[in-house]
Structure formats: structure tokens, C-alpha cells
Design a protein around this motif. Sequence first.
Motif, short mmCIF file in Angstrom:
data_model
loop_
_atom_site.label_atom_id
_atom_site.label_comp_id
_atom_site.label_asym_id
_atom_site.label_seq_id
_atom_site.Cartn_x
_atom_site.Cartn_y
_atom_site.Cartn_z
N ALA A 154 11.51 -19.11 -16.16
CA ALA A 154 12.76 -19.30 -16.91
C ALA A 154 12.46 -19.52 -18.39
O ALA A 154 13.16 -18.99 -19.26
N LYS A 155 11.41 -20.27 -18.66
CA LYS A 155 11.03 -20.53 -20.06
C LYS A 155 10.62 -19.23 -20.75
O LYS A 155 11.02 -18.96 -21.88
N GLY A 156 9.83 -18.42 -20.05
CA GLY A 156 9.38 -17.16 -20.63
C GLY A 156 10.52 -16.18 -20.87
O GLY A 156 10.60 -15.57 -21.94
N LYS A 157 11.39 -16.06 -19.89
CA LYS A 157 12.52 -15.13 -20.01
C LYS A 157 13.42 -15.51 -21.18
O LYS A 157 13.83 -14.67 -21.99
N ASN A 158 13.72 -16.80 -21.29
CA ASN A 158 14.62 -17.27 -22.35
C ASN A 158 13.95 -17.23 -23.72
O ASN A 158 14.60 -16.92 -24.73
N PRO A 182 2.31 -22.78 -26.35
CA PRO A 182 1.03 -23.19 -25.76
C PRO A 182 0.66 -22.47 -24.46
O PRO A 182 -0.50 -22.50 -24.06
N ASP A 183 1.62 -21.83 -23.82
CA ASP A 183 1.38 -21.23 -22.50
C ASP A 183 1.31 -19.70 -22.61
O ASP A 183 2.27 -19.05 -23.00
N ASP A 184 0.16 -19.13 -22.24
CA ASP A 184 -0.01 -17.68 -22.30
C ASP A 184 1.01 -16.94 -21.44
O ASP A 184 1.46 -15.86 -21.80
N GLN A 185 1.36 -17.51 -20.29
CA GLN A 185 2.30 -16.85 -19.39
C GLN A 185 3.68 -16.73 -20.02
O GLN A 185 4.39 -15.74 -19.83
N VAL A 186 4.09 -17.76 -20.74
CA VAL A 186 5.37 -17.71 -21.47
C VAL A 186 5.27 -16.68 -22.59
O VAL A 186 6.18 -15.88 -22.81
N ARG A 187 4.13 -16.68 -23.29
CA ARG A 187 3.93 -15.78 -24.42
C ARG A 187 3.92 -14.31 -23.97
O ARG A 187 4.45 -13.45 -24.67
N ILE A 188 3.34 -14.04 -22.81
CA ILE A 188 3.29 -12.66 -22.30
C ILE A 188 4.69 -12.08 -22.19
O ILE A 188 4.94 -10.93 -22.56
N ILE A 211 -1.22 -9.73 -33.15
CA ILE A 211 -0.41 -10.53 -32.22
C ILE A 211 -1.22 -10.87 -30.97
O ILE A 211 -1.09 -11.95 -30.39
N LEU A 212 -2.08 -9.95 -30.57
CA LEU A 212 -2.90 -10.16 -29.37
C LEU A 212 -3.88 -11.32 -29.54
O LEU A 212 -4.34 -11.89 -28.55
N ASP A 217 -6.78 -16.23 -23.30
CA ASP A 217 -7.32 -15.73 -22.04
C ASP A 217 -7.39 -14.20 -22.07
O ASP A 217 -6.43 -13.53 -22.44
N GLU A 218 -8.54 -13.64 -21.70
CA GLU A 218 -8.73 -12.19 -21.78
C GLU A 218 -7.78 -11.44 -20.86
O GLU A 218 -7.25 -10.38 -21.21
N LYS A 219 -7.55 -11.99 -19.67
CA LYS A 219 -6.64 -11.33 -18.73
C LYS A 219 -5.22 -11.30 -19.29
O LYS A 219 -4.52 -10.28 -19.19
N ALA A 220 -4.80 -12.40 -19.90
CA ALA A 220 -3.47 -12.45 -20.52
C ALA A 220 -3.39 -11.48 -21.68
O ALA A 220 -2.36 -10.82 -21.89
N GLN A 221 -4.48 -11.35 -22.43
CA GLN A 221 -4.51 -10.44 -23.58
C GLN A 221 -4.36 -8.99 -23.11
O GLN A 221 -3.65 -8.19 -23.74
N LEU A 222 -4.99 -8.65 -22.00
CA LEU A 222 -4.86 -7.29 -21.45
C LEU A 222 -3.43 -7.02 -20.99
O LEU A 222 -2.91 -5.92 -21.18
N SER A 223 -2.83 -8.02 -20.39
CA SER A 223 -1.44 -7.88 -19.95
C SER A 223 -0.53 -7.65 -21.16
O SER A 223 0.36 -6.81 -21.14
N ALA A 224 -0.79 -8.41 -22.23
CA ALA A 224 -0.01 -8.27 -23.46
C ALA A 224 -0.27 -6.90 -24.11
O ALA A 224 0.64 -6.28 -24.67
N LEU A 225 -1.52 -6.43 -24.04
CA LEU A 225 -1.87 -5.12 -24.57
C LEU A 225 -1.06 -4.02 -23.88
O LEU A 225 -0.53 -3.10 -24.53
#
Length: 281
Positions: A154-158, A182-188, A211-212, A217-225
Motif C-alpha cells: 500500500a505504501k509503495g502504490k500510494n 528507506p525501503d527499496d521495495q517501496v522505491r521500486i 536514479i538507480l 540492493d543489487e536485486k532491487a536495482q535490477l528490478s528498477a532497471l
Amino acid sequence: VEIAANSNQLPELLNTVGQIADKKQQEDFLQTLFKDWGQIDNAGSIEAANKLGDEGMVVAATKGLMRGWASNDGKSALEYAIQNSSDPLFKEIAVSVATDWARYANSTEIADLIRTIENAENRAQILDGVIHPLSRADPSRALELIEKLEDVQAKGKNTAMVLWNMGKTDHAAAEAYFRSVPDDQVRIQSTYAITNSAIAAGKSAEETLSILDAFSDEKAQLSALSTMAYAATQSQNLTKTVDLRDQLYERLEAAVEFDPDAKQQLLDKLRPIKDPPEIPE
């Protein structure tokens, strides 16, 4: 309504409304009537609504009177809706009352709103409703509310929705907030919004790719990429992202920890084959 109430003509007026054959017209009339009534006498209008008998009429009247009440005193109306939220109707009303209140509330009232819904059973749903209009009217205040959310999805979506709106007028502020999360999952979940914002703001490929760097976290960075590549290949962005797509292609091609099929799909999007290869006869 006030004249009818003072002259004891309300029962007759309600009886007349009850005779309207068209149900939609009847319910629309009731909502308007009880909205006016709720502004001057919330207790009396609640009592009258509960005596209407017909379920559709009760719902229409209750929605109307709560809107009227909320237009005068959003806090009290919201408290009443939350207190009665064992009824699904009042759960729904709590969301609409809070949303309407948030549209016009000042900072002090927003703090009141947060305190009022603190123990509401459908607190997340209410916050969802409140954040949407605020994301357009006052993105900074909407972000303050989002920080109160505990659910990461919910935090990420909003956050994504707010940064999408904020980025249209102030990319620098949107990116600064994005980097502060602070949270990569929200940032993704906000990467698509912030990438679009950077492209619209005319940022260079290097600036957009930076921005990347916000991801630890490398895995989060790949997801963002992957998300950034998707944003860069949208039709409205193609003419502005030639350099960005080239650099994304190089980064993606060099990425080892990436699903091969998904990787190839993205590479094909970034550099589509304009002419199919000739097939030997």
C-alpha cells in the motif's frame, strides 16, 4: 428543509418522496434532501432516515445526511461513521467523509484526521481514499500520510501515485523524496513514475540512470532497471530516450543475474529489429 422542519411538514414531504416511481430519481432526491437536513440537524435526520423502511431509501438518505453533516463538522461525522462501521454502509461512508474532509483540511485538521482514524477497522482503506485527492492538491501532505502506512504494498502504490503527480510540476522535489525513501521495495514501485518525470523534465541519460544509484540492493536495482527500460520504451517517450535506451541496453546486456527470457524481451524492446532478417531460399 429547515422551513419544512419548523412547520412540521417533513413527514408529508418524506411521504411524497416515497411515492416517486423512478427509484434513481427518488434516491437522488433523498440524498439532496437529507444532505441539507444533515447540515442543520444530524441527530434528527439520522432518526428520520432509519424510519424510512425501504432499504434503498435508507441508504440514500444516510449517505446524504452524512455528507451534509461532514460539510459542517468533518471530525464528528467521521467519528460517528467509524463508531458504526460494523455496518458496511458506514465503512463506505467513513471513506467518503474522510476523503471530502481531506480535500479542504489544513495541516491541523489533517493531524486530527489521522488521530480520528487511528483505531478504525478499515484505516488502510480510509487512508487510500484520502491520499488520492491529496496527491493532486498537496503532494507533500499526501506523502506525510503515506509514511503512516504499515503495509509495504500500500505504501509503495500510494508513493508511486503521489510522485507521479508531484513529478509533473516539480521533478527535483519528487526525485529528492524518491531517494529519501528507506525501503527499496517501496522505491521500486515508484521507479516508473520517477523515470517518466525525469524524461519529461528533459534530464540526460546519465542523470536518469543515476536514479538507480538510490538502490542499495543489487536485486532491487535490477528490478528498477527493468522498470526504467519499460518506461523508456513507451511510445510517448521514444523520441526523448534514444541515448537512455542505448545505455539501458548496455547495462541490461551485461547483467548476469537476470531471467534470460525476460532479459531478451527487454533487449528487444530497447532495440527493436526494424527489418526482419532475410530467410535463405
